[in-house]
Design an enzyme around this catalytic site. Structure first.
Site, PDB file in Angstrom:
ATOM      1  N   LYS A  76      16.198 -36.587  26.527  1.00  0.00           N
ATOM      2  CA  LYS A  76      14.853 -36.130  26.906  1.00  0.00           C
ATOM      3  C   LYS A  76      14.170 -37.176  27.801  1.00  0.00           C
ATOM      4  O   LYS A  76      13.481 -36.838  28.757  1.00  0.00           O
ATOM      5  CB  LYS A  76      14.020 -35.874  25.639  1.00  0.00           C
ATOM      6  CG  LYS A  76      14.561 -34.698  24.814  1.00  0.00           C
ATOM      7  CD  LYS A  76      13.935 -34.577  23.433  1.00  0.00           C
ATOM      8  CE  LYS A  76      14.599 -33.444  22.650  1.00  0.00           C
ATOM      9  NZ  LYS A  76      14.074 -33.269  21.284  1.00  0.00           N
ATOM     10  N   GLN A 120      10.920 -36.256  16.601  1.00  0.00           N
ATOM     11  CA  GLN A 120      12.292 -35.760  16.534  1.00  0.00           C
ATOM     12  C   GLN A 120      12.633 -35.397  15.091  1.00  0.00           C
ATOM     13  O   GLN A 120      12.414 -36.177  14.166  1.00  0.00           O
ATOM     14  CB  GLN A 120      13.257 -36.826  17.093  1.00  0.00           C
ATOM     15  CG  GLN A 120      14.680 -36.362  17.263  1.00  0.00           C
ATOM     16  CD  GLN A 120      14.860 -35.225  18.281  1.00  0.00           C
ATOM     17  OE1 GLN A 120      14.063 -35.061  19.193  1.00  0.00           O
ATOM     18  NE2 GLN A 120      15.895 -34.426  18.099  1.00  0.00           N
ATOM     19  N   ASP A 143       6.674 -29.307  21.420  1.00  0.00           N
ATOM     20  CA  ASP A 143       7.780 -28.676  20.687  1.00  0.00           C
ATOM     21  C   ASP A 143       7.396 -27.275  20.200  1.00  0.00           C
ATOM     22  O   ASP A 143       8.258 -26.497  19.803  1.00  0.00           O
ATOM     23  CB  ASP A 143       8.134 -29.516  19.452  1.00  0.00           C
ATOM     24  CG  ASP A 143       9.357 -30.388  19.683  1.00  0.00           C
ATOM     25  OD1 ASP A 143      10.226 -29.991  20.478  1.00  0.00           O
ATOM     26  OD2 ASP A 143       9.429 -31.455  19.052  1.00  0.00           O
TER      27      ASP A 143
HETATM   28  N1  GUN Z   1      15.810 -31.752  16.316  1.00  0.00           N
HETATM   29  C1  GUN Z   1      16.712 -30.842  16.742  1.00  0.00           C
HETATM   30  N2  GUN Z   1      16.186 -30.089  17.730  1.00  0.00           N
HETATM   31  C2  GUN Z   1      14.939 -30.528  17.931  1.00  0.00           C
HETATM   32  C3  GUN Z   1      13.898 -30.142  18.813  1.00  0.00           C
HETATM   33  O1  GUN Z   1      14.013 -29.225  19.638  1.00  0.00           O
HETATM   34  N3  GUN Z   1      12.748 -30.853  18.713  1.00  0.00           N
HETATM   35  C4  GUN Z   1      12.589 -31.854  17.817  1.00  0.00           C
HETATM   36  N4  GUN Z   1      11.406 -32.488  17.778  1.00  0.00           N
HETATM   37  N5  GUN Z   1      13.527 -32.228  16.977  1.00  0.00           N
HETATM   38  C5  GUN Z   1      14.703 -31.573  17.040  1.00  0.00           C
END
Ligand code: GUN
Length: 324
Positions: A76, A120, A143
């Site tokens: 990211k 996350q 998110d």
């Molecule tokens: N863990 C697995 N996929 C994601 C996601 O799309 N966002 C976040 N914050 N954590 C994750």
């Protein structure tokens, strides 16, 4: 007579074998579609900065040292750099309490230099994931996991939509354009009902296109871990589109897919091969399904890069919202 009969039989077999060998699904190249989206965003962000705004910013909180979480966040951050978003990682120890995590989130909520915030997942077991997601300012919730954004999505109101769901919808729009077929009214099966992936995909797929946040108006069946295997096969076999987001390796097999269907594999699981190597695989038996499907996403290189591209899009959306 029997020689002629055998020749015809041989010929039939040859044609069948050739058919099997020749028919192969078109790959939906998520990596390249995501790259195009990010290139477009980069230009938009350059324009945004040119007219006097600061660059959009994204802050990612990582709790603990789970290697998969660190890898995902690194991806990211790399994408952020490419599109012109300033990003920062915030590491918290895995012993952090809910209060400590929420305190950090509140600091970011109050900081006018921060546009997008993500925590996350997963969070440590002792911490409530729901409380953490609800602590993020809904206007910075890139998110789309805050209760307000979840609620707005179910009502088709403009909101932050979870990135994987947005990514899948973008891939389906690409499929519609490439195949010249509309998903409108068609049979779609979603396997997996998680709140962050399966459910938001379901919400967008089934809903009305006339709303503020338009849906694709398809006929959706939502299957999950308690759907009997025969039932699942019955549904997928008549589906024009199958989306699998279960994390069950090899769940979707060739005999479950209608010829020419579009198959989107959201699953991503790290496995060790008999040779001792690790690799990422999806829910779909790729080699089998590609012989019958019309379109298929690979793992990796399908939905994964789209999730990251959609996070970039959401972060720019947050920056614009905050600048209003
Ligand atoms: N863990 C697995 N996929 C994601 C996601 O799309 N966002 C976040 N914050 N954590 C994750």
């Amino acid at each position: 007579m029997s020689i002629i009969f055998n020749r015809v039989k041989d010929l039939k077999q040859l044609i069948n074998l050739n058919n099997l060998r020749l028919f192969s699904a078109k790959l939906i190249d998520g990596k390249s579609i995501a790259k195009d989206i990010q290139n477009g965003l980069k230009l938009e962000i350059e324009e945004w900065v040119k007219i006097g705004h600061r660059a959009p910013t994204l802050h990612a909180i990582i709790i603990g040292d789970d290697p998969a979480s660190v890898t995902y966040v690194n991806k990211k951050m790399e994408a952020s750099k490419e599109v012109g978003i300033k990003s920062e990682r915030i590491y918290l120890p895995k012993t952090s309490t809910e209060e400590e995590i929420i305190k950090k989130i509140n600091e970011l909520n109050e900081n006018p230099q921060v546009d997008g915030i993500l925590v996350q997942l997963p969070v440590p077991e002792a911490v409530s994931e729901r409380n953490v997601c609800n602590a993020v300012d809904p206007k910075k919730d890139v998110d789309g996991f805050h209760i307000l954004n979840v609620g707005k999505l179910t009502l088709n109101m403009d909101c932050f939509v979870p990135c994987t769901a947005l990514g899948v919808i973008e891939l389906l729009k690409w499929f519609e354009e490439d195949s010249k077929t509309k998903i409108f009214g068609k049979n779609v099966v979603v396997c997996g009902r998680s709140k962050n992936v399966g459910l938001p995909i379901f919400n967008i797929l089934h809903s009305d296109a006339r709303y503020n946040l338009p849906g694709l108006e398809s006929t959706v069946t939502l299957c999950h871990r308690h759907t009997p295997k025969e039932q699942l096969e019955m549904f997928t076999k008549s589906a024009d589109v199958v989306i699998s987001a279960t994390g069950v390796v090899g769940l979707i097999k060739k005999e479950m897919i209608k010829k020419g269907a579009c198959v989107i594999d959201v699953g991503i699981t790290r496995i060790t091969t008999p040779e001792g190597k690790t690799k990422l695989v999806g829910d779909v038996d790729f080699n089998g399904v590609k012989e019958v499907a019309g379109y298929l996403t690979p793992v990796p290189g399908g939905v994964g890069p789209m999730t990251v591209a959609m996070l970039m899009r959401n972060t720019f959306k947050a920056a614009k919202l905050l600048a209003q």
